[in-house]
Scaffold this active site. Sequence first.
Site, mmCIF file in Angstrom:
data_model
loop_
_atom_site.group_PDB
_atom_site.id
_atom_site.type_symbol
_atom_site.label_atom_id
_atom_site.label_comp_id
_atom_site.label_asym_id
_atom_site.label_seq_id
_atom_site.Cartn_x
_atom_site.Cartn_y
_atom_site.Cartn_z
ATOM 1 N N HIS A 141 -7.071 -11.098 -1.113
ATOM 2 C CA HIS A 141 -6.147 -10.811 0.125
ATOM 3 C C HIS A 141 -6.926 -11.558 1.292
ATOM 4 C CE1 HIS A 141 -4.006 -8.958 3.078
ATOM 5 N NE2 HIS A 141 -3.978 -7.644 2.553
ATOM 6 N N THR A 169 0.668 -1.287 -0.052
ATOM 7 C CA THR A 169 -0.070 -0.057 -0.161
ATOM 8 C C THR A 169 0.854 1.230 0.028
ATOM 9 O OG1 THR A 169 -1.792 -1.078 0.941
ATOM 10 C CG2 THR A 169 -1.645 1.419 1.303
ATOM 11 N N ASN A 203 0.576 -17.453 10.523
ATOM 12 C CA ASN A 203 1.143 -17.662 11.840
ATOM 13 C C ASN A 203 1.721 -16.439 12.674
ATOM 14 O OD1 ASN A 203 3.434 -16.545 10.255
ATOM 15 N ND2 ASN A 203 4.923 -17.831 11.381
ATOM 16 N N TYR A 236 -7.905 -8.707 7.482
ATOM 17 C CA TYR A 236 -9.139 -8.253 6.594
ATOM 18 C C TYR A 236 -10.058 -9.237 6.560
ATOM 19 C CZ TYR A 236 -5.566 -4.680 6.308
ATOM 20 O OH TYR A 236 -4.674 -3.676 6.349
ATOM 21 N N ASN A 289 -3.582 -10.966 6.861
ATOM 22 C CA ASN A 289 -3.537 -9.598 7.837
ATOM 23 C C ASN A 289 -4.687 -8.947 8.418
ATOM 24 O OD1 ASN A 289 -0.872 -9.893 6.666
ATOM 25 N ND2 ASN A 289 -1.066 -7.910 5.316
#
Length: 362
Positions: free
Chosen positions: A172, A25, A228, A177, A175
């Site tokens: 995606h 990003t 992880n 989301y 992370n």
Amino acid sequence: MPNLFNPLKLGAIELPNRILMAPLTRARAGREGVPNDLMARYYAQRAGAGLIISEATGISREGLGWPDAPGLWNQDQVDGWKKVTAAVHKEGGRIVAQLWHMGRVVHSDLGGGQPVSSSATTAPDFAHTYEGKKPYEEARALTQADIDRILGDYARAARNAIDAGFDGVQIHGANGYLVDQFLRDSANFRNDDYGGSIANRLRFARMVLEAVGGEIGIDRVGIRLSPNILVQGVEDSDPIALYTELAKLLEELKVPWIELREPYKPTASGSIPTAPVSPAMRAHYSGKIVINSDYDWTDARHRIEGGTADAVSIGRLFIANPDLVHRIATNAPLNAGDSKTFYEGGATGYVDYPFLTEQVAA
Ligand SMILES: Cc1cc2nc3c(=O)[nH]c(=O)nc-3n(C[C@H](O)[C@H](O)[C@H](O)COP(=O)(O)O)c2cc1C
């Protein structure tokens, strides 16, 4: 023995080397999320990557919570991305779009209404808004009708990506989301078909992959996962069990490649992630595995030669070294990145990192 400079096929996409640019990003697309000439220049500079994975790109207004990040839900955004993909292809590169719904970590200030998630939860810490950071708001649990609509948004974004000239897409799923908010049990408290058992928690990811694969062909679809690590309050009580089942699902759906953000050594802050799950996934998944996070070339090569990975993706060093693959191949020194300009906007710290040839000439 395959090494970093051998070609690799990720489904329909042929890579000349195994050093990918990780999704990053950079917040240069403006409030309407429309890619521009500056972004085309930045990505074209990095066309030497085996594959560029684009910065995370919103599939809808509802799903995009990062100021100045790009989208792929309207024609202006498609036209903007056309400039980027054409510039990358002109330089001989390949690029896929990372499709993003941020779920509960979108603030309503960005115009998408109350944030949504698998369950009615509030993410820890602070949301990004145009007025700075604000506490996260409580998410609304998605209904079946919402899920159907969001699957449509994924399919539309995938179609738009192909229309914009991308070589494929990456879901995606990492992370913390939306996809991750369904997958892992610290965020998913549903007691319907989408929650509880591992099979149920995998259902949303399955449906997204089926919707996107049905739209553009599964041979152009990959997925990113972060098995992880604890990210944005999302983690799982049993990562090996969850991701082993997910590996079986990805095998069944014939998803050709996955990228794992899977740190394997202590991070800069000293925290030690749990053991990598990619070796366990490998036993059930015959597609290609791209590993990520803090890799140096020797460790990446060893993983590839040992058979637990096929390629590596590099994030921060690609920001600072547009010609990173050439530098690795020639054992050349690397530029240091400046984290202050990662998300700041403008050309500085974006398109002005020098190429090796410029440095040698200087
Ligand atoms: C500035 C910045 C932006 C990032 N943006 C994204 C993103 O859009 N999507 C994503 O999946 N990961 C994103 N990440 C994570 C990176 O892709 C990568 O996993 C992380 O930097 C670790 O890899 P590295 O050690 O090679 O930098 C971002 C990281 C940084 C530093």
